[in-house]
Write an enzyme that holds these catalytic residues in place. Structure first.
Site, mmCIF file in Angstrom:
data_model
loop_
_atom_site.group_PDB
_atom_site.id
_atom_site.type_symbol
_atom_site.label_atom_id
_atom_site.label_comp_id
_atom_site.label_asym_id
_atom_site.label_seq_id
_atom_site.Cartn_x
_atom_site.Cartn_y
_atom_site.Cartn_z
ATOM 1 N NE ARG A 182 19.997 49.558 45.105
ATOM 2 C CZ ARG A 182 20.368 49.045 43.917
ATOM 3 N NH1 ARG A 182 21.170 49.748 43.124
ATOM 4 N NH2 ARG A 182 19.941 47.860 43.539
ATOM 5 C CB CYS B 93 14.666 49.898 36.481
ATOM 6 S SG CYS B 93 15.231 51.591 36.779
ATOM 7 C CB CYS B 94 12.251 45.947 33.282
ATOM 8 S SG CYS B 94 13.683 46.138 32.204
ATOM 9 N N GLY C 102 24.335 39.560 36.282
ATOM 10 C CA GLY C 102 23.800 40.759 36.935
ATOM 11 C C GLY C 102 24.302 42.040 36.308
ATOM 12 C CB CYS D 228 14.308 44.990 23.549
ATOM 13 S SG CYS D 228 15.610 45.461 24.701
#
Length: 380
Positions: A191, A202-203, A115, A80
């Site tokens: 969720r 969360c990103c 995903g 990252c």
């Protein structure tokens, strides 16, 4: 040693770019940065391309159609922190007098992964315990969040408040993927991903985007942005009793950056930091010296880190709302801070800051806080 300036910036909207090639997305950001810098393509002497999942020689592929005449192209991968690391390396070359103008571009097409959570490491590496155990980053940060709650340093509502703030900022940013404000109740009722972290904490993992900088040794425009400090650090092997909430690598990088820039945390007027998960922003408040030990939640609720506050943190929406296309993130953080320092941030502008800071960590591997952390300090 030669001074280094951000001469021009550009980026694409972060989000799903279905049917768009990485070359098209990267070139959109590149040409925006060149226009902003009032610099011709043939004035660029080297290209630094940051990317994580795009494969070999992506930089050369991206610039193949630009007509550049055989100049050096450097491909940079540091998880990252790839984009920030590319800026760090480019700055070294400029300060050494190797080049006068270079281009840094960060690009990622995460939608091509199909995903799910981003893999940490190769799972066939028998020495990498996280990968062998099937560990994913939401679980790593969830452990930090659980410990944070256990020690009474904050509540679930405090974690949710980070997402509320940053998604409100993202609603002001035309480049952000998530532009819908949320309430604390909506965050907490979304969720569960890894308890105590819910989906809105969360990103997003399905995001594409590119960002670019033209860096040079000569100032550009009436309000040039100077790179005052550029630090990249790697993690130190931890002992069994190390504090999971101690962001040691970021605190170390920040300390070195403040020393290099000759400023302190109190001088910083705008911050873009690595809020991949809500707990991270609270921990980095303290690691960066924005808040004292145990004071992160108080700083958050004081309003100081909101747009309009004393030191807006993640006015872009951060990774939580703007999105986190890995290779582009560190570069995009600097684009946002440069806009604020030059008074060009539109509805997100807060006063007239003179010093800005970006912080980006990268890589989850067993036995260290993070694999890499970078801190940059910019000034006008």
């Amino acid at each position: 040693m030669t001074d280094t300036y951000i001469r021009g910036v550009g980026m694409t909207r972060f989000g799903r770019h279905t049917g768009t090639y990485a070359t098209d997305l990267a070139q959109e950001a590149i040409f925006a940065a060149l226009r902003d810098a009032d610099t011709r393509l043939d004035e660029i002497e080297a290209v630094y391309c940051a990317n994580v999942f795009g494969g070999m020689i992506l930089g050369q592929v991206l610039v193949r159609d630009l007509g550049l005449k055989g100049i050096p192209v450097y491909n940079v991968e540091n998880a990252c922190a790839s984009g920030a690391t590319a800026v760090h390396l480019a700055r070294h070359a400029l300060k050494a007098g190797e080049y006068r103008n270079v281009l840094v571009v960060g690009i990622e097409m995460l939608t091509q992964l199909g995903g799910g959570t981003i893999p940490l490491q190769r799972n066939d590496d028998k020495t990498e315990l996280y990968a062998q155990a099937g560990m994913v980053l939401p679980a790593v940060y969830a452990m930090r969040g659980t410990r944070f709650l256990h020690e009474g340093r904050g509540t679930r509502a405090d974690l949710a408040a980070v997402a509320v703030k940053n998604r409100a900022h993202g609603a002001l940013n035309e480049y952000a993927q998530q532009r819908t404000p949320v309430t604390g109740g909506e965050v907490l009722s979304s969720r569960t991903i890894a308890d105590p972290l819910t989906l809105l904490q969360c990103c997003p993992s399905q995001v594409d985007g590119a960002a670019a900088l033209v860096l040079g040794t000569a100032p550009q425009g009436s309000k040039p942005v100077k790179v005052l400090a550029s630090i990249v650090q790697s993690g130190i092997a931890e002992s069994a009793d190390d504090d999971i909430l101690d962001a040691e690598i970021t605190a170390r990088a920040a300390r070195l950056a403040y020393e290099q820039a000759g400023v302190g945390p109190g001088d910083v007027g705008v911050v873009e930091l690595h809020d991949a998960f809500t707990i991270a922003e609270l921990l980095y408040y303290e690691a960066l010296g924005l808040a004292g030990p145990g004071e992160a939640v108080s700083l958050l609720h004081s309003g100081a880190t909101r747009v309009g506050g004393r030191v807006p943190v993640n006015p872009s929406g951060g990774l939580l709302a703007k999105g986190h296309p890995l290779g582009a993130t560190g570069v995009a953080q600097m684009v946002e801070v440069a806009w604020h320092l030059q008074g060009r941030a539109g509805a997100r502008q807060s006063g007239a800051p003179r010093i800005g800071l970006t912080q980006c960590t990268g890589g989850g591997i067993a036995g260290v806080d993070h694999a890499a952390s970078s801190v940059h300090i910019l000034g006008v």
